[in-house]
Design a protein around this motif. Structure first.
Motif, short mmCIF file in Angstrom:
data_model
loop_
_atom_site.label_atom_id
_atom_site.label_comp_id
_atom_site.label_asym_id
_atom_site.label_seq_id
_atom_site.Cartn_x
_atom_site.Cartn_y
_atom_site.Cartn_z
N ILE A 238 0.83 -1.20 0.00
CA ILE A 238 0.00 0.00 0.00
C ILE A 238 0.87 1.25 0.00
CG2 ILE A 238 -1.70 1.31 1.34
CD1 ILE A 238 -2.65 -1.41 2.49
N GLU A 239 1.86 1.28 0.87
CA GLU A 239 2.68 2.49 1.03
C GLU A 239 3.48 2.80 -0.23
OE1 GLU A 239 4.70 1.17 4.48
OE2 GLU A 239 3.17 1.92 5.89
N GLU A 240 3.97 1.76 -0.91
CA GLU A 240 4.69 1.99 -2.17
C GLU A 240 3.77 2.58 -3.23
OE1 GLU A 240 6.30 -1.86 -3.01
OE2 GLU A 240 7.62 -1.82 -1.25
N GLY A 241 2.52 2.09 -3.25
CA GLY A 241 1.57 2.66 -4.20
C GLY A 241 1.26 4.11 -3.90
N LEU A 242 1.02 4.42 -2.64
CA LEU A 242 0.74 5.81 -2.27
C LEU A 242 1.92 6.71 -2.58
CD1 LEU A 242 -1.09 5.31 1.16
CD2 LEU A 242 -2.12 5.76 -1.09
N ALA A 243 3.13 6.24 -2.31
CA ALA A 243 4.32 7.04 -2.59
C ALA A 243 4.47 7.33 -4.08
CB ALA A 243 5.57 6.33 -2.06
N ALA A 244 3.99 6.41 -4.91
CA ALA A 244 4.07 6.59 -6.37
C ALA A 244 2.87 7.35 -6.92
CB ALA A 244 4.21 5.24 -7.05
#
Length: 316
Positions: free
Chosen positions: A37-43
């Protein structure tokens, strides 16, 4: 344990990814899902999560201030009927974000509380995801609780997901064969008990609706749900008449706390995604099975050379 969106597919070309996450306990669950989830939000990617309530609350707490940026859904409600997950959860979110370069979804359709009657529809759903999203820039991560689920369920997960992830990292599944799963679980439904039966054709459609409503009321469905049952049955028998060009054999009975309706005909329902694709606004027809999936708590379908049987369940 981090799930990297950049993990290649076996072919190296397919943008759609559908990994299974095998976890044991909440620590492994969060270690496998929060980084995704966090990698998606960061991107800047849209992210949705549809998982059972306890897992949902753990993720909400783990995300903290970032939680409002994620679409959070309780799968025990949104996906109570597995046939509703593709149109109502996965397609709904992915289509809402068609302009995004990539979309991430966590979907957990199979948990320990699923019944034996529900499970075939669940595993068929997992197999159909691979056809439904081919070619789209979407990743759907499906967690599986290895401590709570039977071994055969985990083996099926290896057949419906091309990539498997556990604490050791990702690996390709040598058992991946979603079409075999669809064939294996196209099983004849259990024989119905002695039950009220009606043979339905075009002139008797009104009688079929009245029959369904009377049986729903007699079984004790709440008024709104009795109306839903009547509408769902009407769509099933109408499909038989219009698309299968066949009379429909309609049966209704009570089983294990559910009102069950079954429509059988001699037609072939060859489209495995029928009733699982969202209908575009301009489409005025062909919404029958989609509506049935929306209304029912469970839909089971059996296809054979002799015809098609569709069985719906509504919780009493």
């Amino acid at each position: 344990m981090s799930v990297l969106a950049s993990s290649p597919s076996p072919a190296g070309l397919e943008p759609f990814r559908h990994p299974a996450l095998f976890y044991r306990g909440m620590d492994e669950y969060l270690a496998g899902t929060l980084p995704f989830i966090e990698e998606g939000l960061a991107a800047g990617e849209p992210v949705a999560v549809a998982v059972p309530g306890a897992q949902l609350e753990a993720l909400r707490a783990g995300l903290g201030a970032a939680a409002p940026r994620v679409r959070l859904l309780d799968m025990t409600r949104a996906g109570r009927n597995p046939g509703r997950i593709l149109p109502g959860v996965l397609f709904a979110f992915a289509d809402e974000h068609r302009d995004a370069e990539f979309v991430r979804i966590i979907g957990e359709p199979i948990w320990a509380g699923r019944s034996e009657v529900e499970y075939p529809a669940c595993v068929q759903h997992e197999a159909l995801i691979n056809h439904a999203f081919t070619g789209r820039s979407v990743e759907i991560l499906c967690p599986y609780d290895v401590a709570a689920l039977p071994a055969d369920v985990l083996e099926d997960a290896e057949r419906t997901h091309p990539t498997l992830i556990d604490p050791a990292g990702p690996r390709y599944s040598s058992r991946y064969a979603p079409d075999d799963v669809l064939a294996d679980y196209n099983r004849a439904l259990s024989a119905p008990p002695e039950a009220p039966t009606l043979l339905v054709d075009a002139p008797t459609l009104a009688s079929a609706r009245a029959f369904a409503l009377a049986e729903a009321r007699r079984a004790g469905l709440e008024p709104d749900r009795a109306d839903d049952f009547e509408l769902a049955v009407n769509e099933l028998v109408t499909n038989s008449i219009e698309h299968a060009r066949s009379r429909s054999v309609l049966r209704v009975w009570v089983e294990d706390g559910h009102l069950v309706g079954e429509a059988s005909d001699t037609g072939r329902l060859d489209d495995l995604l029928a009733g699982r694709r969202p209908a575009p606004p301009e489409q005025s027809r062909g919404r029958g099975l989609l509506l049935v999936n929306h209304l029912a708590d469970l839909v089971r379908i059996h296809r054979s050379a002799r015809g098609t049987t569709i069985r719906i369940y509504m919780k009493l």
